[in-house]
Design a protein around this motif. Structure first.
Motif, PDB file in Angstrom:
ATOM      1  N   SER A  14      30.849  52.207  32.887  1.00  0.00           N
ATOM      2  CA  SER A  14      31.974  51.539  33.605  1.00  0.00           C
ATOM      3  C   SER A  14      31.375  50.199  34.390  1.00  0.00           C
ATOM      4  O   SER A  14      32.404  49.389  34.254  1.00  0.00           O
ATOM      5  N   ARG A  15      30.203  50.435  34.740  1.00  0.00           N
ATOM      6  CA  ARG A  15      29.776  49.366  35.513  1.00  0.00           C
ATOM      7  C   ARG A  15      29.761  48.278  34.512  1.00  0.00           C
ATOM      8  O   ARG A  15      29.970  46.957  34.644  1.00  0.00           O
ATOM      9  N   LYS A  17      33.231  46.838  33.839  1.00  0.00           N
ATOM     10  CA  LYS A  17      33.736  45.839  34.642  1.00  0.00           C
ATOM     11  C   LYS A  17      33.105  44.424  34.892  1.00  0.00           C
ATOM     12  O   LYS A  17      33.661  43.433  35.017  1.00  0.00           O
ATOM     13  N   ASN A  18      31.692  44.637  34.454  1.00  0.00           N
ATOM     14  CA  ASN A  18      30.670  43.522  34.559  1.00  0.00           C
ATOM     15  C   ASN A  18      31.237  42.680  33.465  1.00  0.00           C
ATOM     16  O   ASN A  18      31.264  41.345  33.371  1.00  0.00           O
ATOM     17  N   LEU A  32      40.009  53.534  36.516  1.00  0.00           N
ATOM     18  CA  LEU A  32      39.241  53.098  35.459  1.00  0.00           C
ATOM     19  C   LEU A  32      39.943  53.620  34.233  1.00  0.00           C
ATOM     20  O   LEU A  32      39.795  53.146  33.083  1.00  0.00           O
ATOM     21  N   LEU A  53      42.155  50.795  33.413  1.00  0.00           N
ATOM     22  CA  LEU A  53      41.304  49.573  32.694  1.00  0.00           C
ATOM     23  C   LEU A  53      40.953  50.014  31.376  1.00  0.00           C
ATOM     24  O   LEU A  53      40.820  49.225  30.532  1.00  0.00           O
TER      25      LEU A  53
END
Length: 101
Positions: A35-36, A39-40, A83, A86
């Motif tokens: 998930s990081r 997002k990045n 999330l 997203l």
């Protein structure tokens, strides 16, 4: 080399680059927080669009890595509606020129 042959070579190059970025993103997701990573990647895509303007080639190259990060993020999204939203928006973003390979 004809224009048609040149276009075919360019298409093969774009597919190879896209596949490579997708494989690298998948490996990163396997060793870090998917998930990081998702997002990045989205933040990087946004920054590129803001700083350099829209670019259809770049957008195409980002699609598959974003989708693999979204797919790998599903397990972390069970209790995270933000999330989940997203991930849903990334996975529903398939366009008619997405490769089917």
């Amino acid at each position: 080399m004809t224009n048609e042959e040149l276009l075919m070579e360019l298409e093969n190059l774009v597919i190879a680059i896209e596949d490579t970025f997708t494989a690298i993103t998948g490996a990163i997701c396997e060793n870090t927080s998917p998930s990081r990573t998702l997002k990045n990647l989205l933040a990087a895509e946004t920054a590129l669009n803001v700083n350099h303007g829209p670019n259809e080639w770049r957008d195409r190259l980002f699609r598959s890595p974003l989708k693999i990060a979204a797919l790998k993020s599903r397990a972390q999204a069970v209790n995270d509606p933000e999330l989940q939203s997203l991930i849903s928006s990334v996975l529903s973003g398939k366009t008619e020129d997405d490769p089917t390979h």
